[in-house]
Design a protein around this motif. Structure first.
Motif, PDB file in Angstrom:
ATOM      1  N   THR A 186       0.862  -1.181   0.000  1.00 60.51           N
ATOM      2  CA  THR A 186       0.000   0.000   0.000  1.00 60.51           C
ATOM      3  C   THR A 186       0.895   1.227   0.000  1.00 60.51           C
ATOM      4  OG1 THR A 186      -1.734  -1.135   1.245  1.00 60.51           O
ATOM      5  CG2 THR A 186      -1.807   1.268   1.218  1.00 60.51           C
ATOM      6  N   ARG A 187       0.667   2.111  -0.970  1.00 59.64           N
ATOM      7  CA  ARG A 187       1.462   3.342  -1.042  1.00 59.64           C
ATOM      8  C   ARG A 187       0.720   4.447  -0.298  1.00 59.64           C
ATOM      9  NH1 ARG A 187       0.639   4.972  -5.912  1.00 59.64           N
ATOM     10  NH2 ARG A 187      -0.591   6.781  -5.300  1.00 59.64           N
ATOM     11  N   TYR A 188       1.423   5.082   0.642  1.00 57.02           N
ATOM     12  CA  TYR A 188       0.868   6.194   1.400  1.00 57.02           C
ATOM     13  C   TYR A 188       1.577   7.483   0.995  1.00 57.02           C
ATOM     14  CZ  TYR A 188      -1.241   2.712   4.490  1.00 57.02           C
ATOM     15  OH  TYR A 188      -1.973   1.658   4.998  1.00 57.02           O
ATOM     16  N   PRO A 233       8.191  -1.501   5.865  1.00 56.19           N
ATOM     17  CA  PRO A 233       8.461  -0.653   4.705  1.00 56.19           C
ATOM     18  C   PRO A 233       8.998  -1.476   3.537  1.00 56.19           C
ATOM     19  CG  PRO A 233       9.407   0.312   6.681  1.00 56.19           C
ATOM     20  CD  PRO A 233       8.989  -1.091   7.037  1.00 56.19           C
ATOM     21  N   ALA A 234       8.427  -1.266   2.365  1.00 54.57           N
ATOM     22  CA  ALA A 234       8.966  -1.841   1.140  1.00 54.57           C
ATOM     23  C   ALA A 234       9.753  -0.792   0.364  1.00 54.57           C
ATOM     24  CB  ALA A 234       7.854  -2.398   0.265  1.00 54.57           C
ATOM     25  N   LYS A 235       9.351   0.487   0.540  1.00 50.86           N
ATOM     26  CA  LYS A 235      10.038   1.582  -0.141  1.00 50.86           C
ATOM     27  C   LYS A 235       9.729   2.876   0.588  1.00 50.86           C
ATOM     28  CE  LYS A 235       8.936   2.625  -4.503  1.00 50.86           C
ATOM     29  NZ  LYS A 235       8.931   2.582  -5.992  1.00 50.86           N
ATOM     30  N   PHE A 236      10.679   3.805   0.570  1.00 47.68           N
ATOM     31  CA  PHE A 236      10.515   5.106   1.226  1.00 47.68           C
ATOM     32  C   PHE A 236      11.188   6.162   0.365  1.00 47.68           C
ATOM     33  CE2 PHE A 236      12.099   8.089   4.694  1.00 47.68           C
ATOM     34  CZ  PHE A 236      10.879   8.758   4.808  1.00 47.68           C
ATOM     35  N   ALA A 237      10.462   7.244   0.064  1.00 48.20           N
ATOM     36  CA  ALA A 237      10.990   8.309  -0.798  1.00 48.20           C
ATOM     37  C   ALA A 237      10.889   9.648  -0.086  1.00 48.20           C
ATOM     38  CB  ALA A 237      10.226   8.347  -2.124  1.00 48.20           C
ATOM     39  N   ALA A 238      11.981  10.417  -0.150  1.00 42.97           N
ATOM     40  CA  ALA A 238      12.017  11.733   0.502  1.00 42.97           C
ATOM     41  C   ALA A 238      12.865  12.687  -0.323  1.00 42.97           C
ATOM     42  CB  ALA A 238      12.598  11.608   1.909  1.00 42.97           C
ATOM     43  N   ALA A 245      24.316  21.298  -0.205  1.00 46.87           N
ATOM     44  CA  ALA A 245      24.341  20.211  -1.182  1.00 46.87           C
ATOM     45  C   ALA A 245      23.333  20.363  -2.299  1.00 46.87           C
ATOM     46  CB  ALA A 245      24.106  18.878  -0.464  1.00 46.87           C
ATOM     47  N   GLY A 246      22.368  21.248  -2.164  1.00 43.34           N
ATOM     48  CA  GLY A 246      21.309  21.366  -3.158  1.00 43.34           C
ATOM     49  C   GLY A 246      20.162  20.416  -2.818  1.00 43.34           C
ATOM     50  N   GLU A 247      19.406  19.999  -3.817  1.00 43.84           N
ATOM     51  CA  GLU A 247      18.270  19.113  -3.583  1.00 43.84           C
ATOM     52  C   GLU A 247      18.736  17.667  -3.471  1.00 43.84           C
ATOM     53  OE1 GLU A 247      14.118  19.501  -5.412  1.00 43.84           O
ATOM     54  OE2 GLU A 247      14.984  17.810  -6.526  1.00 43.84           O
ATOM     55  N   VAL A 248      18.450  17.068  -2.335  1.00 44.85           N
ATOM     56  CA  VAL A 248      18.757  15.664  -2.105  1.00 44.85           C
ATOM     57  C   VAL A 248      17.445  14.893  -2.172  1.00 44.85           C
ATOM     58  CG1 VAL A 248      19.637  13.964  -0.468  1.00 44.85           C
ATOM     59  CG2 VAL A 248      20.782  16.184  -0.707  1.00 44.85           C
ATOM     60  N   SER A 249      17.327  14.022  -3.162  1.00 48.84           N
ATOM     61  CA  SER A 249      16.091  13.269  -3.385  1.00 48.84           C
ATOM     62  C   SER A 249      16.444  11.790  -3.486  1.00 48.84           C
ATOM     63  CB  SER A 249      15.399  13.742  -4.667  1.00 48.84           C
ATOM     64  OG  SER A 249      14.206  13.021  -4.895  1.00 48.84           O
ATOM     65  N   LEU A 250      16.035  11.004  -2.505  1.00 50.15           N
ATOM     66  CA  LEU A 250      16.465   9.616  -2.421  1.00 50.15           C
ATOM     67  C   LEU A 250      15.279   8.676  -2.212  1.00 50.15           C
ATOM     68  CD1 LEU A 250      19.555  10.148  -0.108  1.00 50.15           C
ATOM     69  CD2 LEU A 250      19.630   9.479  -2.517  1.00 50.15           C
ATOM     70  N   THR A 251      15.378   7.505  -2.802  1.00 47.41           N
ATOM     71  CA  THR A 251      14.389   6.452  -2.623  1.00 47.41           C
ATOM     72  C   THR A 251      15.100   5.201  -2.139  1.00 47.41           C
ATOM     73  OG1 THR A 251      12.941   7.326  -4.355  1.00 47.41           O
ATOM     74  CG2 THR A 251      12.645   5.027  -3.742  1.00 47.41           C
ATOM     75  N   SER A 252      14.641   4.659  -1.016  1.00 43.31           N
ATOM     76  CA  SER A 252      15.189   3.422  -0.470  1.00 43.31           C
ATOM     77  C   SER A 252      14.188   2.305  -0.684  1.00 43.31           C
ATOM     78  CB  SER A 252      15.461   3.576   1.035  1.00 43.31           C
ATOM     79  OG  SER A 252      16.388   4.609   1.281  1.00 43.31           O
ATOM     80  N   THR A 253      14.661   1.169  -1.204  1.00 40.85           N
ATOM     81  CA  THR A 253      13.824  -0.016  -1.387  1.00 40.85           C
ATOM     82  C   THR A 253      14.380  -1.122  -0.494  1.00 40.85           C
ATOM     83  OG1 THR A 253      13.422   0.631  -3.685  1.00 40.85           O
ATOM     84  CG2 THR A 253      12.863  -1.623  -3.074  1.00 40.85           C
ATOM     85  N   TYR A 254      13.499  -1.739   0.294  1.00 40.36           N
ATOM     86  CA  TYR A 254      13.925  -2.704   1.312  1.00 40.36           C
ATOM     87  C   TYR A 254      13.524  -4.127   0.928  1.00 40.36           C
ATOM     88  CZ  TYR A 254      13.790   1.705   3.919  1.00 40.36           C
ATOM     89  OH  TYR A 254      13.946   3.007   4.317  1.00 40.36           O
TER      90      TYR A 254
END
Length: 285
Positions: A186-188, A233-238, A245-254
């Motif tokens: 489920t994506r929140y 968590p299966a995935k987390f994006a922030a 550093a500028g814009e830090v945009s990361l996605t973690s997949t577990y």
């Protein structure tokens, strides 16, 4: 007119005036000046139950394998695989991968006891010390320059660092079924209310971060969290804007929650710091 009639007329007039004044006063008492319109209640559900359950599941399983992709700002695009170990409020991390900016470079990251170590040809203290030590409170050049981006990298693999203590200030913007690597999830879509979070966050740095965001006009901070059928968590994006550093945009997949992992600091003899600008960054003479 007889005197009795005169007195009666005067008394009637006084009673009528008193009744009129009383009616006016009564009306003012029950109908005060128009109040400012009350803030409309937020119709979005509070995410506390979802987040509390997910955080408890993270703590119970303790470890996971992870893949991280996205942008580290000035460091470049990141693609890396590694492992995470959750110990109390801390999260230890080990990653191996590549960064792409002007060119592709190998990258290794280790974070143990909240101290970071970075191994990349772009930032090596010297030939015998491939690892650069980066501390959040370090006074050396390397720590000052790179600790914000490394801290964001650290938080991006640990949803607890984002949501713990501010679950009541987090709203569910929307949710929908989804899949991550073939697994049902489920994506929140989550929104942290910065002004409210600044009041209740248990950590001082958290409170300051949310307060700065609120003062800068960011009323909400957005995140996406995919939760599997076990509540993990299966995935987390922030995405975060960092001055250095500028814009830090990361996605973690577990994956593989609870699997044994090996995370350690590099040997002390291979670790150095940049007390000043590294040689490649020295201004021309």
């Amino acid at each position: 007119m007889p005197r009795a009639c005169t007195r009666t007329a005067v008394l009637s007039a006084c009673l009528a005036l008193a009744a009129t004044l009383n009616a006016c006063t009564s009306g003012e008492h029950h109908q005060p000046h128009a109040a400012l319109p009350m803030a409309r209640p937020d119709p979005r559900p509070v995410a506390e139950a979802v987040l509390a359950d997910t955080i408890n599941k993270i703590n119970a399983h303790g470890t996971a394998l992870a893949t991280m992709t996205g942008s580290l700002g000035m460091v470049g695009q990141l693609d890396a695989d590694g492992a995470v170990r959750y110990r109390g409020p801390q999260a230890d991390l080990a990653l191996d991968g590549k960064t792409r900016n002007a060119r592709t470079e190998e990258l290794a990251v280790s974070i143990v006891d909240e101290v970071g170590y970075l191994n990349t040809p772009l930032a090596r203290p010297d030939a015998t010390k491939p690892w650069l030590k980066i501390s959040q409170d370090g006074t050396d050049f390397g720590s000052k320059l790179l600790s914000p981006a490394l801290n964001q990298l650290h938080e991006s693999v640990d949803p607890r660092a984002t949501f713990s203590g501010v679950e009541q200030a987090t709203r569910i913007q929307g949710s929908a079924p989804d899949t991550v690597d073939g697994r049902p999830t489920t994506r929140y879509d989550l929104r942290i209310l910065t002004e409210e979070a600044a009041k209740i966050a248990p950590d001082e740095q958290q409170r300051e971060r949310f307060q700065r965001a609120a003062e800068d006009g960011e009323r909400e901070l957005g995140f996406q969290l995919w939760v599997d059928e076990q509540g993990l968590p299966a995935k987390f994006a922030a995405t975060t804007n960092i001055a250095q550093a500028g814009e830090v945009s990361l996605t973690s997949t577990y994956r593989d929650w609870g699997t044994p992992v090996d995370i350690h600091s590099p040997p002390a003899a291979q670790v150095g710091v940049f007390d000043d600008l590294p040689p490649m960054a020295q201004p021309p003479r």
